[in-house]
Design a protein around this motif. Sequence first.
Motif, short mmCIF file in Angstrom:
data_model
loop_
_atom_site.label_atom_id
_atom_site.label_comp_id
_atom_site.label_asym_id
_atom_site.label_seq_id
_atom_site.Cartn_x
_atom_site.Cartn_y
_atom_site.Cartn_z
N THR A 8 0.71 -1.27 -0.15
CA THR A 8 0.10 0.14 0.08
C THR A 8 1.15 1.33 0.04
O THR A 8 1.99 1.03 0.10
N PRO A 9 0.33 2.56 0.00
CA PRO A 9 1.17 3.58 0.12
C PRO A 9 1.79 3.73 1.25
O PRO A 9 1.38 3.04 2.33
N VAL A 10 2.94 4.30 1.64
CA VAL A 10 3.72 4.60 2.59
C VAL A 10 2.90 4.64 3.85
O VAL A 10 3.10 4.11 5.05
N ALA B 12 1.50 13.54 -14.74
CA ALA B 12 0.95 14.31 -13.84
C ALA B 12 -0.56 13.63 -13.65
O ALA B 12 -1.00 14.16 -12.63
N THR B 13 -0.88 12.62 -14.50
CA THR B 13 -2.30 11.93 -13.95
C THR B 13 -2.07 10.56 -13.01
O THR B 13 -3.27 10.08 -12.80
N GLU B 14 -0.90 10.38 -12.56
CA GLU B 14 -0.83 9.19 -11.99
C GLU B 14 -1.49 9.42 -10.41
O GLU B 14 -1.42 10.74 -9.99
N SER B 15 -1.59 8.38 -9.78
CA SER B 15 -2.40 8.39 -8.51
C SER B 15 -1.96 9.69 -7.41
O SER B 15 -0.81 9.57 -6.91
N LEU B 16 -2.97 10.42 -7.19
CA LEU B 16 -2.63 11.48 -6.49
C LEU B 16 -2.32 11.11 -4.81
O LEU B 16 -1.26 11.54 -4.44
N ASP B 17 -3.01 10.31 -4.30
CA ASP B 17 -2.79 9.87 -2.89
C ASP B 17 -1.42 9.06 -2.77
O ASP B 17 -0.75 9.50 -1.90
N MET B 18 -1.15 8.42 -3.81
CA MET B 18 0.28 7.74 -3.74
C MET B 18 1.36 8.65 -3.56
O MET B 18 2.25 8.53 -2.88
N TRP B 19 1.31 9.73 -4.67
CA TRP B 19 2.43 10.69 -4.93
C TRP B 19 2.59 11.65 -3.89
O TRP B 19 3.45 11.97 -3.48
N VAL B 20 1.32 12.00 -3.31
CA VAL B 20 1.45 13.04 -1.91
C VAL B 20 2.28 12.25 -0.94
O VAL B 20 2.92 12.65 -0.28
N ASP B 21 1.85 10.86 -0.78
CA ASP B 21 2.48 10.23 0.30
C ASP B 21 3.96 10.13 0.01
O ASP B 21 4.55 10.24 0.94
N VAL B 22 4.32 9.78 -1.16
CA VAL B 22 5.70 9.77 -1.46
C VAL B 22 6.56 11.20 -1.35
O VAL B 22 7.43 11.14 -0.74
N LEU B 23 5.84 12.22 -1.45
CA LEU B 23 6.58 13.65 -1.16
C LEU B 23 6.46 13.87 0.06
O LEU B 23 7.45 14.26 0.51
#
Length: 288
Positions: free
Chosen positions: A73-75, A226-237
């Motif tokens: 799952t996301p981090v 830019a269209t990739e999973s918002l939730d996952m990438w906010v989590d990464v950042l």
Amino acid sequence: MTEGNKTAGVVGLGFMGASLAAALRRTGDFERVVGYDSEPDAAGRSLDAGLVDEVAGSAAALAADADLLVLCTPVQRIITYLTELGEVLRPGTVVLDIGSTKHAVTAAMDQLLPEGVIPLGGHPMTGPATAGVTEPDAVVYDGRVFLLTPTPRTDPAALHWCTGLLERIGARVEVLDPERHDRLVAVVSHLPRMLPVPLLALAADDPDPLLTRLPAGGFRESTRKATESLDMWVDVLVTNSGHVASTLREYARAVEVVADQVADGDEAALRALLTDAAQRWRSLFEQP
């Protein structure tokens, strides 16, 4: 972890988790591969497709039976699961994750998992675009790099066992420390996700209304991430903010250097610049 490995449990049956479950089944190392997803439809699809042997009713029920527990799952959700599942894990269970950042996860593993449970960070450098498939499939991991980031609590024998297991699913394993992992993936994974953000803003802010009708294939493909999973990438950042920020700033400085070369208008220098970039790309992606 060389005998008695009866159950592999996979929490999170999205593309990567379901593909990993299928790959684990393919090895024959486990009597059963059990999956769980908070979305019942995702769990049902994995079961119907034969990617898992069965699905569990809860993450806790799955974790209690697992010899290997993989969190897909996301981090930040991984860290929540570490908090919630620690009390049901049996001594000797290996807990592996496949989150996109590692320092936050491995620190949480060492802090939250009970004594006797073996933590190990992981991150496969693959996905649908890399593997050339659109649905979960064991082939996602064939020939791809799978990074492992042991913690101070990781038992060397468990690391050796897990390395062999991942090699049996077709992956190429590299072992490194979590901080080094986060710095490297900031360059090759996290920065590319952020590059379309200022480019799209630049286009949107242009005062000429004709610009919005001009973008074609090149612009579309350059900005698709830019269209990739918002939730996952906010989590990464959030969990790799320092490395991503410093990499963005290094990139900005490199852009300034290129801008100066373009402003000079030296045809030979620009040809050399573009030739060098093309050669670097080929050295990365056209090797056997």
